[in-house]
Motif scaffolding. Structure first.
Motif, PDB file in Angstrom:
ATOM      1  N   VAL A 197       0.827  -1.207   0.000  1.00 18.58           N
ATOM      2  CA  VAL A 197       0.000   0.000   0.000  1.00 18.58           C
ATOM      3  C   VAL A 197       0.862   1.257   0.000  1.00 18.58           C
ATOM      4  N   LEU A 198       0.548   2.169  -0.893  1.00 10.55           N
ATOM      5  CA  LEU A 198       1.240   3.452  -0.934  1.00 10.55           C
ATOM      6  C   LEU A 198       0.506   4.436  -0.030  1.00 10.55           C
ATOM      7  N   THR A 199       1.232   4.944   0.977  1.00 15.74           N
ATOM      8  CA  THR A 199       0.629   5.975   1.842  1.00 15.74           C
ATOM      9  C   THR A 199       1.435   7.266   1.668  1.00 15.74           C
ATOM     10  N   THR A 200       2.463   7.473   2.495  1.00 15.26           N
ATOM     11  CA  THR A 200       3.270   8.684   2.311  1.00 15.26           C
ATOM     12  C   THR A 200       4.336   8.493   1.234  1.00 15.26           C
ATOM     13  N   GLY A 201       4.690   7.251   0.978  1.00 22.35           N
ATOM     14  CA  GLY A 201       5.737   6.964   0.000  1.00 22.35           C
ATOM     15  C   GLY A 201       7.140   7.040   0.571  1.00 22.35           C
ATOM     16  N   SER A 202       7.255   7.262   1.890  1.00 20.04           N
ATOM     17  CA  SER A 202       8.600   7.463   2.464  1.00 20.04           C
ATOM     18  C   SER A 202       9.461   6.193   2.411  1.00 20.04           C
ATOM     19  N   THR A 203       8.855   5.028   2.591  1.00 12.43           N
ATOM     20  CA  THR A 203       9.625   3.783   2.521  1.00 12.43           C
ATOM     21  C   THR A 203      10.106   3.532   1.093  1.00 12.43           C
ATOM     22  N   LEU A 204       9.197   3.722   0.148  1.00 14.99           N
ATOM     23  CA  LEU A 204       9.557   3.536  -1.263  1.00 14.99           C
ATOM     24  C   LEU A 204      10.637   4.531  -1.674  1.00 14.99           C
ATOM     25  N   GLU A 205      10.521   5.741  -1.159  1.00  8.63           N
ATOM     26  CA  GLU A 205      11.511   6.772  -1.466  1.00  8.63           C
ATOM     27  C   GLU A 205      12.881   6.383  -0.917  1.00  8.63           C
ATOM     28  N   ALA A 206      12.891   5.888   0.323  1.00 11.00           N
ATOM     29  CA  ALA A 206      14.160   5.502   0.955  1.00 11.00           C
ATOM     30  C   ALA A 206      14.814   4.328   0.220  1.00 11.00           C
ATOM     31  N   CYS A 207      14.012   3.337  -0.105  1.00 14.38           N
ATOM     32  CA  CYS A 207      14.539   2.153  -0.790  1.00 14.38           C
ATOM     33  C   CYS A 207      14.933   2.503  -2.232  1.00 14.38           C
ATOM     34  N   GLY A 208      14.052   3.243  -2.899  1.00 14.00           N
ATOM     35  CA  GLY A 208      14.304   3.627  -4.292  1.00 14.00           C
ATOM     36  C   GLY A 208      15.527   4.493  -4.449  1.00 14.00           C
ATOM     37  N   SER A 209      15.752   5.406  -3.514  1.00 17.53           N
ATOM     38  CA  SER A 209      16.914   6.292  -3.650  1.00 17.53           C
ATOM     39  C   SER A 209      18.220   5.518  -3.487  1.00 17.53           C
ATOM     40  N   GLN A 210      18.175   4.444  -2.718  1.00 17.29           N
ATOM     41  CA  GLN A 210      19.362   3.566  -2.631  1.00 17.29           C
ATOM     42  C   GLN A 210      19.598   2.845  -3.960  1.00 17.29           C
ATOM     43  N   LEU A 211      18.520   2.335  -4.540  1.00 16.32           N
ATOM     44  CA  LEU A 211      18.650   1.626  -5.830  1.00 16.32           C
ATOM     45  C   LEU A 211      19.176   2.562  -6.919  1.00 16.32           C
ATOM     46  N   LEU A 212      18.791   3.832  -6.819  1.00 15.95           N
ATOM     47  CA  LEU A 212      19.229   4.806  -7.829  1.00 15.95           C
ATOM     48  C   LEU A 212      20.700   5.198  -7.692  1.00 15.95           C
ATOM     49  N   GLN A 213      21.357   4.673  -6.668  1.00 13.95           N
ATOM     50  CA  GLN A 213      22.807   4.875  -6.543  1.00 13.95           C
ATOM     51  C   GLN A 213      23.559   4.062  -7.607  1.00 13.95           C
ATOM     52  N   ILE A 214      22.909   3.066  -8.143  1.00 11.22           N
ATOM     53  CA  ILE A 214      23.546   2.225  -9.164  1.00 11.22           C
ATOM     54  C   ILE A 214      23.661   3.043 -10.452  1.00 11.22           C
ATOM     55  N   PRO A 215      24.857   3.133 -11.012  1.00  7.95           N
ATOM     56  CA  PRO A 215      25.024   3.984 -12.203  1.00  7.95           C
ATOM     57  C   PRO A 215      24.117   3.581 -13.362  1.00  7.95           C
ATOM     58  N   GLY A 216      23.406   4.560 -13.889  1.00 10.24           N
ATOM     59  CA  GLY A 216      22.577   4.354 -15.082  1.00 10.24           C
ATOM     60  C   GLY A 216      21.316   3.550 -14.867  1.00 10.24           C
ATOM     61  N   VAL A 217      20.996   3.233 -13.621  1.00  5.77           N
ATOM     62  CA  VAL A 217      19.819   2.397 -13.370  1.00  5.77           C
ATOM     63  C   VAL A 217      18.525   3.200 -13.554  1.00  5.77           C
ATOM     64  N   LYS A 218      17.492   2.518 -14.025  1.00  6.05           N
ATOM     65  CA  LYS A 218      16.173   3.141 -14.158  1.00  6.05           C
ATOM     66  C   LYS A 218      15.229   2.478 -13.167  1.00  6.05           C
ATOM     67  N   LEU A 219      14.297   3.280 -12.642  1.00  7.74           N
ATOM     68  CA  LEU A 219      13.426   2.768 -11.599  1.00  7.74           C
ATOM     69  C   LEU A 219      11.956   3.023 -11.919  1.00  7.74           C
ATOM     70  N   SER A 220      11.133   1.982 -11.736  1.00 13.08           N
ATOM     71  CA  SER A 220       9.686   2.134 -11.828  1.00 13.08           C
ATOM     72  C   SER A 220       9.059   1.574 -10.564  1.00 13.08           C
ATOM     73  N   LEU A 221       7.781   1.892 -10.378  1.00  8.38           N
ATOM     74  CA  LEU A 221       7.135   1.593  -9.110  1.00  8.38           C
ATOM     75  C   LEU A 221       5.733   1.044  -9.316  1.00  8.38           C
ATOM     76  N   LEU A 222       5.423  -0.019  -8.575  1.00  8.71           N
ATOM     77  CA  LEU A 222       4.067  -0.567  -8.620  1.00  8.71           C
ATOM     78  C   LEU A 222       3.622  -0.970  -7.223  1.00  8.71           C
ATOM     79  N   THR A 223       2.504  -0.396  -6.770  1.00  6.58           N
ATOM     80  CA  THR A 223       1.937  -0.845  -5.496  1.00  6.58           C
ATOM     81  C   THR A 223       0.531  -1.382  -5.766  1.00  6.58           C
ATOM     82  N   MET A 224       0.051  -2.239  -4.880  1.00 12.97           N
ATOM     83  CA  MET A 224      -1.251  -2.856  -5.100  1.00 12.97           C
ATOM     84  C   MET A 224      -2.401  -1.901  -4.807  1.00 12.97           C
ATOM     85  N   ALA A 225      -2.174  -0.981  -3.882  1.00 13.62           N
ATOM     86  CA  ALA A 225      -3.238  -0.028  -3.552  1.00 13.62           C
ATOM     87  C   ALA A 225      -2.624   1.300  -3.137  1.00 13.62           C
ATOM     88  N   VAL A 226      -3.456   2.345  -3.226  1.00 20.97           N
ATOM     89  CA  VAL A 226      -3.022   3.646  -2.742  1.00 20.97           C
ATOM     90  C   VAL A 226      -4.059   4.111  -1.717  1.00 20.97           C
TER      91      VAL A 226
END
Ligand SMILES: [Zn+2]
Length: 229
Positions: A197-226
Motif C-alpha cells: 500500500v502506498l501511503t506517504t511513500g517514504s519507505t519507497l523513497e528511501a529504498c528507491g533512492s538507494q537503488l538509484l545509486q547504481i550507475p545508469g539504473v532506471k526505476l519504476s514503481l508498482l503498489t497494489m493499492a493507494v
C-alpha cells in the motif's frame, strides 16, 4: 484430505465481499475481480502516483493498482493480506495487476522485480515478506525474475507511528543497504520496485533512492493499492 475436511467447516469465501467462491476462483470472486476500484493512474496524462514522487524520486513509470477506500472491499482484502496472514491474496492481486498493466506496456524494458525488503528479524517473526508474494504474482504473469539479494533492510525499526517526522525520516532513510557485489550487473538496467500500500511513500523513497545509486539504473514503481489522499 486435510484440505477437504477444513473446507467442510470453512467454505471458501471471497476476501473482498465475503460471498462464497465458485470452485474456479481463489481468494477473490469473479465479480470483485471485475469491480474492485482501479486507480487507472497509469492511463492518465498527469499520473497522480508519479506526481507524488516529484522532487523525491525520479521514476520511469509508477502506478497503484487499486484505490483504497475506508470500509471498502480493497481495505478488506488488504486487511486479510497484511494482518490475517492470507499471503496468497498478495499473489492474486499481483497477478491481476500484472495482466492488466501488461496490456498497457507498463512492464516494457523491465529487467528485474524488487519487492520492498523487510528486516530479517521481522521476517522471522512474521514468517514471510508480504511484498514478496505480490512480486511473485507479477513475476509469474510477466516472466520477469525477482531479485531478493540486491537490497536489504538493515535496521529493525520500531513502530514508525511512535516517532516524530524527522526521526522517522532519519530512521527509514538509513535502513536500506545495497549489495555492492551485485551493482555491476545492474548498470543501465530497469528495476521495478513493488510494495503493498502506498501511503506517504517514504519507505519507497528511501529504498528507491538507494537503488538509484547504481550507475545508469532506471526505476519504476508498482503498489497494489493507494491510500485515500
Ligand atoms: Zn467478491
Amino acid at each position: 484430505m486435510i484440505g477437504s475436511v477444513f473446507q467442510l467447516f470453512y467454505p471458501k469465501v471471497c476476501f473482498a465481499c465475503g460471498k462464497p467462491l465458485s470452485k474456479n476462483f481463489e481468494h477473490i470472486c469473479l465479480q470483485c475481480r471485475h469491480s474492485l476500484p482501479r486507480t487507472e493512474a497509469y492511463d492518465r496524462k498527469e499520473n497522480p502516483i508519479q506526481k507524488m514522487f516529484w522532487g523525491r524520486l525520479p521514476l520511469e513509470r509508477a502506478t497503484s493498482f487499486l484505490q483504497f477506500q475506508k470500509s471498502g472491499k480493497v481495505q478488506r482484502l488488504i486487511h486479510h493480506f497484511k494482518y490475517k496472514g492470507v499471503k496468497e491474496i498478495g499473489y492474486t492481486l499481483g497477478q491481476m495487476a500484472a495482466f492488466e498493466l501488461k496490456e498497457k506496456g507498463f512492464f516494457e524494458g523491465i529487467d528485474s522485480i524488487v519487492p520492498i525488503p523487510i528486516h530479517k528479524l521481522k521476517l522471522k517473526k512474521r514468517g514471510y515478506n508480504q511484498s514478496y508474494f505480490i512480486a511473485e504474482g507479477i513475476s509469474d504473469a510477466i516472466q520477469i525474475k525477482i531479485d531478493l539479494e540486491l537490497i536489504t533492510k538493515e535496521i529493525h525499526t520500531e513502530s514508525q507511528t511512535k516517532k516524530s517526522r524527522f526521526k522517522r525520516w532519519q530512521n527509514v532513510d538509513s535502513s536500506f543497504k545495497l549489495n555492492m557485489e551485485r551493482i555491476p550487473e545492474y548498470r543501465g538496467k530497469h528495476i521495478l520496485l513493488v510494495d503493498d500500500v502506498l501511503t506517504t511513500g517514504s519507505t519507497l523513497e528511501a529504498c528507491g533512492s538507494q537503488l538509484l545509486q547504481i550507475p545508469g539504473v532506471k526505476l519504476s514503481l508498482l503498489t497494489m493499492a493507494v491510500a485515500e489522499g
